[in-house]
Scaffold this motif. Structure first.
Motif, PDB file in Angstrom:
ATOM      1  N   VAL A  10       0.836  -1.202   0.000  1.00  0.00           N
ATOM      2  CA  VAL A  10       0.000   0.000   0.000  1.00  0.00           C
ATOM      3  C   VAL A  10       0.873   1.255   0.000  1.00  0.00           C
ATOM      4  O   VAL A  10       0.620   2.201  -0.752  1.00  0.00           O
ATOM      5  N   CYS A  11       1.920   1.270   0.834  1.00  0.00           N
ATOM      6  CA  CYS A  11       2.816   2.436   0.875  1.00  0.00           C
ATOM      7  C   CYS A  11       3.522   2.634  -0.465  1.00  0.00           C
ATOM      8  O   CYS A  11       3.655   3.767  -0.945  1.00  0.00           O
ATOM      9  N   GLY A  12       3.968   1.552  -1.082  1.00  0.00           N
ATOM     10  CA  GLY A  12       4.628   1.641  -2.379  1.00  0.00           C
ATOM     11  C   GLY A  12       3.695   2.154  -3.457  1.00  0.00           C
ATOM     12  O   GLY A  12       4.078   3.002  -4.280  1.00  0.00           O
ATOM     13  N   LEU A  13       2.463   1.669  -3.461  1.00  0.00           N
ATOM     14  CA  LEU A  13       1.492   2.149  -4.446  1.00  0.00           C
ATOM     15  C   LEU A  13       1.152   3.617  -4.217  1.00  0.00           C
ATOM     16  O   LEU A  13       1.031   4.387  -5.180  1.00  0.00           O
ATOM     17  N   LEU A  14       1.018   4.025  -2.965  1.00  0.00           N
ATOM     18  CA  LEU A  14       0.742   5.425  -2.653  1.00  0.00           C
ATOM     19  C   LEU A  14       1.911   6.320  -3.076  1.00  0.00           C
ATOM     20  O   LEU A  14       1.709   7.383  -3.668  1.00  0.00           O
ATOM     21  N   PHE A  15       3.135   5.865  -2.798  1.00  0.00           N
ATOM     22  CA  PHE A  15       4.322   6.610  -3.195  1.00  0.00           C
ATOM     23  C   PHE A  15       4.384   6.733  -4.720  1.00  0.00           C
ATOM     24  O   PHE A  15       4.596   7.819  -5.263  1.00  0.00           O
ATOM     25  N   ALA A  21       1.341  11.540 -10.040  1.00  0.00           N
ATOM     26  CA  ALA A  21       0.489  12.729  -9.954  1.00  0.00           C
ATOM     27  C   ALA A  21       1.308  14.018 -10.001  1.00  0.00           C
ATOM     28  O   ALA A  21       0.867  15.018 -10.571  1.00  0.00           O
ATOM     29  N   SER A  22       2.500  13.993  -9.419  1.00  0.00           N
ATOM     30  CA  SER A  22       3.342  15.200  -9.403  1.00  0.00           C
ATOM     31  C   SER A  22       4.245  15.288 -10.628  1.00  0.00           C
ATOM     32  O   SER A  22       5.033  16.221 -10.738  1.00  0.00           O
ATOM     33  N   ASP A  23       4.156  14.314 -11.526  1.00  0.00           N
ATOM     34  CA  ASP A  23       4.950  14.235 -12.758  1.00  0.00           C
ATOM     35  C   ASP A  23       6.450  14.108 -12.475  1.00  0.00           C
ATOM     36  O   ASP A  23       7.269  14.500 -13.294  1.00  0.00           O
ATOM     37  N   SER A  43       8.897  22.978  -8.997  1.00  0.00           N
ATOM     38  CA  SER A  43       7.882  22.033  -8.522  1.00  0.00           C
ATOM     39  C   SER A  43       8.475  20.887  -7.706  1.00  0.00           C
ATOM     40  O   SER A  43       7.844  20.412  -6.761  1.00  0.00           O
ATOM     41  N   LEU A  44       9.666  20.437  -8.041  1.00  0.00           N
ATOM     42  CA  LEU A  44      10.284  19.352  -7.279  1.00  0.00           C
ATOM     43  C   LEU A  44      10.568  19.776  -5.840  1.00  0.00           C
ATOM     44  O   LEU A  44      10.498  18.962  -4.928  1.00  0.00           O
ATOM     45  N   ALA A  45      10.831  21.050  -5.624  1.00  0.00           N
ATOM     46  CA  ALA A  45      11.057  21.545  -4.257  1.00  0.00           C
ATOM     47  C   ALA A  45       9.803  21.354  -3.406  1.00  0.00           C
ATOM     48  O   ALA A  45       9.902  21.030  -2.217  1.00  0.00           O
ATOM     49  N   PHE A  46       8.627  21.529  -3.999  1.00  0.00           N
ATOM     50  CA  PHE A  46       7.384  21.322  -3.262  1.00  0.00           C
ATOM     51  C   PHE A  46       7.180  19.845  -2.937  1.00  0.00           C
ATOM     52  O   PHE A  46       6.709  19.500  -1.849  1.00  0.00           O
TER      53      PHE A  46
END
Length: 144
Positions: A10-15, A21-23, A43-46
């Motif tokens: 579940v953690c791996g799928l969420l990650f 989602a963040s591209d 964006s990577l900083a966020f």
């Protein structure tokens, strides 16, 4: 044991979903973040900031709980100070990340896109892990 495996999945799928989602599976986005003198993309900083918040919360929980929910103990590295191996590994990681725009997590998530570059990176990463395991790993690692 089953709870531990299921929670890891579940953690791996969420990650992975967060990376998609963040591209962050797009090497061009990562290289644009590293190009501070050119067309910089913050964006990577966020994404990193979100990871820092999550990690900080995890350490707060770790300090308050005796054991985690899905395992018998917390698995935290015993060393608290960087050594030469850590610094060298971080430098190699950073150089590779800057050159190709992939690091392990996003590269594995990028396999879902069918990009040959992601497959090549993951294949090279696995080959490097195997070479390290047989050529350089300390005997203590083999007993795990």
């Amino acid at each position: 044991m089953l709870r531990r495996v299921l929670s890891a999945i579940v953690c791996g799928l969420l990650f992975g979903a967060g990376l998609v989602a963040s591209d962050m599976i797009n090497p061009a986005r990562v290289r644009a973040f590293l190009d501070v003198a050119g067309n910089w993309d913050p964006s990577l900083a966020f994404v990193m900031g979100g990871a820092l918040i999550t990690s900080t919360l995890a350490y707060i929980i770790r300090n308050r709980w005796q054991t985690p929910l899905f395992d018998d103990q917390f698995h935290v590295p015993p060393r608290t100070k960087p050594d030469a191996r850590l610094v060298a590994g971080a430098a190699l990681f950073g150089a590779g990340w800057g050159l190709v725009g992939f690091c392990p997590g996003p590269a594995i998530a990028a396999l879902t896109t069918g990009r040959w570059q992601a497959g090549l990176f993951v294949g090279a990463m696995l080959a490097g892990m195997i070479i390290y395991r047989f050529a350089y790993a300390r005997p203590a690692l083999a007993s795990r």
